[in-house]
Design a protein around this motif. Structure first.
Motif, PDB file in Angstrom:
ATOM      1  N   ASP A   1      -4.050   1.030 -15.252  1.00 47.12           N
ATOM      2  CA  ASP A   1      -3.588   2.432 -15.051  1.00 47.12           C
ATOM      3  C   ASP A   1      -4.726   3.366 -14.656  1.00 47.12           C
ATOM      4  O   ASP A   1      -4.649   4.590 -14.980  1.00 47.12           O
ATOM      5  N   ASP A   2      -5.866   2.998 -14.120  1.00 43.16           N
ATOM      6  CA  ASP A   2      -6.821   3.730 -13.578  1.00 43.16           C
ATOM      7  C   ASP A   2      -7.629   3.000 -12.477  1.00 43.16           C
ATOM      8  O   ASP A   2      -8.648   2.496 -12.329  1.00 43.16           O
ATOM      9  N   PRO A   3      -6.923   3.358 -11.332  1.00 42.42           N
ATOM     10  CA  PRO A   3      -7.532   3.037 -10.046  1.00 42.42           C
ATOM     11  C   PRO A   3      -8.496   3.413  -9.591  1.00 42.42           C
ATOM     12  O   PRO A   3      -9.569   2.644  -8.876  1.00 42.42           O
ATOM     13  N   ALA A   4      -9.207   4.518 -10.062  1.00 46.01           N
ATOM     14  CA  ALA A   4     -10.587   5.182  -9.730  1.00 46.01           C
ATOM     15  C   ALA A   4     -11.641   4.045 -10.263  1.00 46.01           C
ATOM     16  O   ALA A   4     -12.679   4.270  -9.541  1.00 46.01           O
ATOM     17  N   ARG A   5     -11.458   3.449 -11.321  1.00 44.53           N
ATOM     18  CA  ARG A   5     -12.392   2.604 -11.938  1.00 44.53           C
ATOM     19  C   ARG A   5     -12.100   1.127 -11.556  1.00 44.53           C
ATOM     20  O   ARG A   5     -12.782   0.333 -12.072  1.00 44.53           O
ATOM     21  N   SER A   6     -11.175   0.950 -10.679  1.00 42.77           N
ATOM     22  CA  SER A   6     -10.703  -0.454 -10.338  1.00 42.77           C
ATOM     23  C   SER A   6     -11.238  -0.592  -8.923  1.00 42.77           C
ATOM     24  O   SER A   6     -10.981   0.179  -8.218  1.00 42.77           O
ATOM     25  N   SER A   7     -11.538  -1.902  -8.812  1.00 38.45           N
ATOM     26  CA  SER A   7     -11.905  -2.401  -7.267  1.00 38.45           C
ATOM     27  C   SER A   7     -10.677  -3.323  -6.800  1.00 38.45           C
ATOM     28  O   SER A   7     -10.666  -3.480  -5.737  1.00 38.45           O
ATOM     29  N   PHE A   8      -9.820  -3.649  -7.649  1.00 38.13           N
ATOM     30  CA  PHE A   8      -8.456  -4.195  -7.125  1.00 38.13           C
ATOM     31  C   PHE A   8      -7.355  -3.683  -8.368  1.00 38.13           C
ATOM     32  O   PHE A   8      -7.693  -3.326  -9.259  1.00 38.13           O
ATOM     33  N   ILE A   9      -6.220  -3.731  -8.025  1.00 40.19           N
ATOM     34  CA  ILE A   9      -4.987  -3.400  -8.587  1.00 40.19           C
ATOM     35  C   ILE A   9      -4.468  -4.822  -8.924  1.00 40.19           C
ATOM     36  O   ILE A   9      -4.318  -5.656  -8.105  1.00 40.19           O
ATOM     37  N   VAL A  10      -3.411  -4.636  -9.822  1.00 43.76           N
ATOM     38  CA  VAL A  10      -2.761  -5.821 -10.239  1.00 43.76           C
ATOM     39  C   VAL A  10      -1.138  -5.746  -9.819  1.00 43.76           C
ATOM     40  O   VAL A  10      -0.844  -4.608 -10.422  1.00 43.76           O
ATOM     41  N   PRO A  11      -0.515  -6.486  -8.920  1.00 42.24           N
ATOM     42  CA  PRO A  11       0.621  -5.943  -8.443  1.00 42.24           C
ATOM     43  C   PRO A  11       1.798  -6.704  -9.544  1.00 42.24           C
ATOM     44  O   PRO A  11       1.518  -7.223 -10.434  1.00 42.24           O
ATOM     45  N   ALA A  12       3.009  -6.207  -8.981  1.00 43.88           N
ATOM     46  CA  ALA A  12       4.078  -6.744  -9.757  1.00 43.88           C
ATOM     47  C   ALA A  12       4.074  -8.107  -9.268  1.00 43.88           C
ATOM     48  O   ALA A  12       4.224  -8.475  -7.916  1.00 43.88           O
ATOM     49  N   ILE A  13       4.447  -9.139  -9.889  1.00 40.73           N
ATOM     50  CA  ILE A  13       4.776 -10.367  -9.420  1.00 40.73           C
ATOM     51  C   ILE A  13       5.856 -11.252  -9.863  1.00 40.73           C
ATOM     52  O   ILE A  13       6.571 -11.204 -10.855  1.00 40.73           O
ATOM     53  N   VAL A  14       6.358 -11.828  -8.770  1.00 43.18           N
ATOM     54  CA  VAL A  14       7.477 -12.995  -8.906  1.00 43.18           C
ATOM     55  C   VAL A  14       6.759 -14.153  -8.873  1.00 43.18           C
ATOM     56  O   VAL A  14       6.319 -14.622  -7.913  1.00 43.18           O
TER      57      VAL A  14
ATOM     58  N   THR B   1       2.210  -1.052  -4.902  1.00 39.54           N
ATOM     59  CA  THR B   1       2.383   0.187  -4.336  1.00 39.54           C
ATOM     60  C   THR B   1       0.931   1.095  -4.413  1.00 39.54           C
ATOM     61  O   THR B   1       1.055   2.417  -4.368  1.00 39.54           O
ATOM     62  N   GLY B   2      -0.345   0.307  -3.994  1.00 38.11           N
ATOM     63  CA  GLY B   2      -1.319   1.027  -4.098  1.00 38.11           C
ATOM     64  C   GLY B   2      -1.728   1.785  -5.260  1.00 38.11           C
ATOM     65  O   GLY B   2      -2.606   2.723  -5.489  1.00 38.11           O
ATOM     66  N   GLY B   3      -1.145   1.433  -6.441  1.00 39.19           N
ATOM     67  CA  GLY B   3      -1.203   1.870  -7.826  1.00 39.19           C
ATOM     68  C   GLY B   3      -0.651   3.335  -7.858  1.00 39.19           C
ATOM     69  O   GLY B   3      -0.561   3.703  -8.953  1.00 39.19           O
ATOM     70  N   ALA B   4       0.170   3.786  -6.873  1.00 39.32           N
ATOM     71  CA  ALA B   4       0.973   4.874  -7.169  1.00 39.32           C
ATOM     72  C   ALA B   4       2.090   5.047  -7.976  1.00 39.32           C
ATOM     73  O   ALA B   4       2.339   5.929  -8.770  1.00 39.32           O
ATOM     74  N   SER B   5       2.855   3.718  -8.138  1.00 38.59           N
ATOM     75  CA  SER B   5       4.116   3.774  -8.807  1.00 38.59           C
ATOM     76  C   SER B   5       4.341   2.236  -9.243  1.00 38.59           C
ATOM     77  O   SER B   5       4.941   1.477  -8.570  1.00 38.59           O
ATOM     78  N   PRO B   6       3.901   1.978 -10.319  1.00 39.90           N
ATOM     79  CA  PRO B   6       4.251   0.651 -10.930  1.00 39.90           C
ATOM     80  C   PRO B   6       5.724   0.287 -11.060  1.00 39.90           C
ATOM     81  O   PRO B   6       6.153  -0.657 -10.807  1.00 39.90           O
ATOM     82  N   VAL B   7       6.441   1.612 -11.452  1.00 41.32           N
ATOM     83  CA  VAL B   7       7.789   1.321 -11.718  1.00 41.32           C
ATOM     84  C   VAL B   7       8.722   0.827 -10.291  1.00 41.32           C
ATOM     85  O   VAL B   7       9.513   0.170 -10.300  1.00 41.32           O
TER      86      VAL B   7
ATOM     87  N   GLY C   1     -14.135   0.113 -22.245  1.00 41.43           N
ATOM     88  CA  GLY C   1     -13.582  -0.515 -21.029  1.00 41.43           C
ATOM     89  C   GLY C   1     -14.249   0.375 -19.751  1.00 41.43           C
ATOM     90  O   GLY C   1     -14.518  -0.481 -18.787  1.00 41.43           O
ATOM     91  N   GLU C   2     -14.356   1.471 -19.810  1.00 41.77           N
ATOM     92  CA  GLU C   2     -14.774   2.255 -18.734  1.00 41.77           C
ATOM     93  C   GLU C   2     -16.267   1.882 -18.437  1.00 41.77           C
ATOM     94  O   GLU C   2     -16.803   1.638 -17.391  1.00 41.77           O
ATOM     95  N   SER C   3     -16.986   1.720 -19.705  1.00 48.00           N
ATOM     96  CA  SER C   3     -18.499   1.395 -19.522  1.00 48.00           C
ATOM     97  C   SER C   3     -18.590  -0.190 -18.915  1.00 48.00           C
ATOM     98  O   SER C   3     -19.343  -0.410 -18.104  1.00 48.00           O
TER      99      SER C   3
END
Length: 476
Positions: free
Chosen positions: A105-118, A129-135, A87-89
Motif C-alpha cells: 500500500d505504498d507505491p512511492a517506496r516500491s519499485s514494483f507492485i503486487v497484482p491481483a493473481i489468478v 491497476t498501477g497501485g491506484a485501486s486494488p479493489v 519497513g520504510e528503512s
C-alpha cells in the motif's frame, strides 16, 4: 500502462519478508504458493502461522535479527507488509542496493507492485491497476476466475512437455503456432480440461504428421486467409468476442485511419500492424493497393485481419475486398461490427425506429457535395423515416438544401454525433434548417448525422429544450 508486468523466478534466491500481523502473513502465503524460499523478519517477534504443510513450512527461514541490517546479497526481492518505519528503512536500503522492493500500500517506496493473481498452476494471470485501486483489480480477478477453466494449467503443462518434440518436427514458427492452436481449441484440449489427461496425451502422441495436423498441404506450406473485422465505432468494449479472437490469432493487421489505439492494442503483441487508412481530402493508399496487400499476405501463408471502423459491409467497401479476394482464390470471412450509426444512436438515446413515429430507416453516405447531389431526396421526405448519413460533414449544406427542396420540414429534428462512443465524443442537436452550423459546432469528425423526429427522444434534445424553456420563462 504505468508498470510492466514481470514474473520473478523465485528459485534464484531467497525472498526477504519484513513485517507483522495479517498483512505480512498474507504476503507469506502468496510467496510460499510461488514456491519461494522466504527469509522472514517478524518485526513483532511473532512467527506463528497456521495452515501450512510441512513442505511450505520448511521454506521459511525465521530471522530474529534487525532487518535493517539484513544481508541483501543474492536476495531476489524484498517485501514489506505491516512493518511501519522499519519497513520504510529496509525498503530505502533495498532500493539503494538495486534490489526490487514492494512496500504494501505504498507505491512511492516500491519499485514494483503486487497484482491481483489468478493461479491455475502453470497458468497465472496478473491484474494490476498501477497501485491506484486494488479493489478494482480484485473485481477483475473475480471475473477471470469465473471464466478460466480449472484445468487450464494442466493443459499448459502438457504443452510444455511436448513443446521441444513439436519444435523439432515443425521448425516454422507460424505453422507451429497453428499446431498448438488446433490442439488447444480441439478435442485434445477439451479432453485435458475435462480431466482426461491420459486420453489427451495419447491423442497427441498419435499425430503422425504434425505439419499436416496444423493445416499445411505440404511441410512448410501454410494456407493463409483474410478476415474482415468490424471494429465498431471506437469503444474497444464494443468489439465482439469473435473479433477479439480474430485479432489475437492474426499474423498481420491492416487497419483503417479511424481505428483507435485502444482497439489496436487488442491485437496479438507480435502481429505486424499496417496502416491503410484513407480520409477525405487527404492522400492515402488506393483500394486496389489494399486488395493487393491482403492477397499477398494470404498467399504468403499469413492470417491477415482487415480491421475496419464500424461494420465492413456498411460503407466500408468490404464487399469490394471480398470480391477481390474470391477472384484471387483467397479464403476469407467477415466478422460484423457495430456500425457507427447504431453506436451513435445507442450512446445518445436516439431510437432509430419508434412505434407509430419512425417506421423506416435509411442509411446513406455523402462524402462530398457532389455525392449529395446524386441522392434522390424526394424519397427521403416521409416524416416517419429516419435518415442516417455517414461521412456527411463536408456535404452538410448540400444535404440540408436537398431535403428542404424535396419538401422535408426545416423544423425536422437533427443530431450530429461526432466521434461516437469515444472519450472525446460530442453531440449537437437542432433542426434541419440549422444543419451546417450544427456540423461546425462538433469540431471535426468522424460524425454521423441523424435526421428525423426520433432525435427529439435523445437526452441531449430534452436537456437543450428544457434549458431554453427555462430561459424563456425567466425572460417573461
Amino acid at each position: 500502462m504505468k508498470f510492466l508486468p514481470i514474473f520473478l523466478d523465485t528459485s534464484r534466491g531467497p525472498i526477504l519478508l519484513v513485517g507483522a500481523g495479517d498483512p505480512v502473513r498474507a504476503r507469506l502465503r502468496l510467496l510460499l504458493a510461488a514456491e519461494a524460499r522466504v527469509r522472514w523478519h517478524a518485526t513483532d517477534g511473532d512467527f506463528a502461522v497456521s495452515g501450512l504443510d510441512a513442505a511450505a513450512a520448511s521454506r521459511i527461514e525465521r530471522e530474529e535479527s534487525d532487518p535493517r541490517n539484513a544481508d541483501l546479497g543474492g536476495v531476489v526481492a524484498v517485501f514489506c507488509a505491516g512493518a511501519g518505519a522499519i519497513g520504510e528503512s529496509v525498503a530505502a536500503r533495498a532500493l539503494t542496493a538495486g534490489v526490487p522492493v514492494n512496500v504494501m500500500d505504498d507505491p512511492a517506496r516500491s519499485s514494483f507492485i503486487v497484482p491481483a493473481i489468478v493461479d491455475r498452476g502453470d497458468v497465472v494471470a496478473a491484474i494490476g491497476t498501477g497501485g491506484a485501486s486494488p479493489v478494482v483489480a480484485r473485481r477483475v480477478r473475480e471475473r477471470i476466475e469465473a471464466v478460466l477453466p480449472a484445468r487450464i494449467g494442466d493443459l499448459a503443462a502438457m504443452i510444455g512437455r511436448w513443446r521441444k518434440t513439436i519444435h523439432d518436427h515443425i521448425p516454422d514458427l507460424p505453422l507451429r503456432r497453428r499446431f498448438w492452436e488446433r490442439v488447444i481449441d480441439g478435442p485434445i484440449g477439451e479432453a485435458v480440461l475435462a480431466g482426461r489427461a491420459n486420453e489427451a496425451e495419447g491423442s497427441l502422441k498419435a499425430i503422425a504428421d504434425p505439419s499436416a495436423y496444423a493445416g499445411a498441404s505440404v511441410p512448410g506450406d501454410i494456407e493463409g486467409r483474410v478476415t474482415l473485422v468490424g471494429a465498431g465505432p471506437g469503444d474497444p468494449d464494443l468489439l465482439t468476442v469473435k473479433a477479439l479472437r480474430a485479432l489475437q490469432d492474426a499474423d498481420i493487421v491492416f487497419y483503417d485511419e479511424l481505428i483507435t489505439p485502444e482497439i489496436l492494442d487488442r491485437a496479438r503483441r507480435d502481429a505486424v500492424r499496417v496502416p491503410v487508412g484513407r480520409r477525405v481530402g487527404k492522400p492515402g493508399i488506393g483500394q486496389d493497393a489494399i486488395n493487393r496487400l491482403l492477397i499477398d499476405a494470404a498467399r504468403s501463408g499469413r492470417r491477415a485481419v482487415r480491421l475496419k471502423g464500424g461494420d465492413p459491409f456498411i460503407f466500408g467497401r468490404g464487399g469490394e475486398e471480398v470480391e477481390a479476394l474470391r477472384e484471387a482464390g483467397v479464403r476469407c470471412s467477415v466478422i460484423p461490427g457495430i456500425t457507427a450509426g447504431l453506436g451513435a444512436a445507442a450512446e445518445s438515446g436516439v431510437p432509430l425506429t419508434y412505434r407509430h413515429e419512425a417506421l423506416r430507416v435509411t442509411f446513406l453516405t455523402a462524402h462530398k457535395a457532389h455525392d449529395a447531389s446524386n441522392v434522390d431526396w424526394s424519397t427521403l421526405t416521409d416524416r416517419k423515416m429516419t435518415v442516417v448519413v455517414y461521412m456527411g460533414i463536408t456535404a452538410a449544406p448540400a444535404i440540408r438544401s436537398g431535403l428542404l427542396a424535396a419538401g422535408r420540414s426545416p423544423e425536422t429534428p437533427v443530431g450530429v454525433f461526432a466521434r461516437a462512443t469515444r472519450p472525446d465524443a460530442k453531440t449537437v442537436v437542432g433542426i434541419l434548417d440549422h444543419l451546417p452550423a450544427l456540423v461546425h459546432d462538433v469540431e471535426g469528425g468522424p460524425a454521423i448525422l441523424v435526421i428525423g423526429d426520433v432525435v427529439s427522444h435523445s437526452a441531449r434534445w430534452r436537456n437543450t429544450n428544457s434549458f431554453l424553456q427555462t430561459l424563456q420563462m425567466a425572460a417573461e
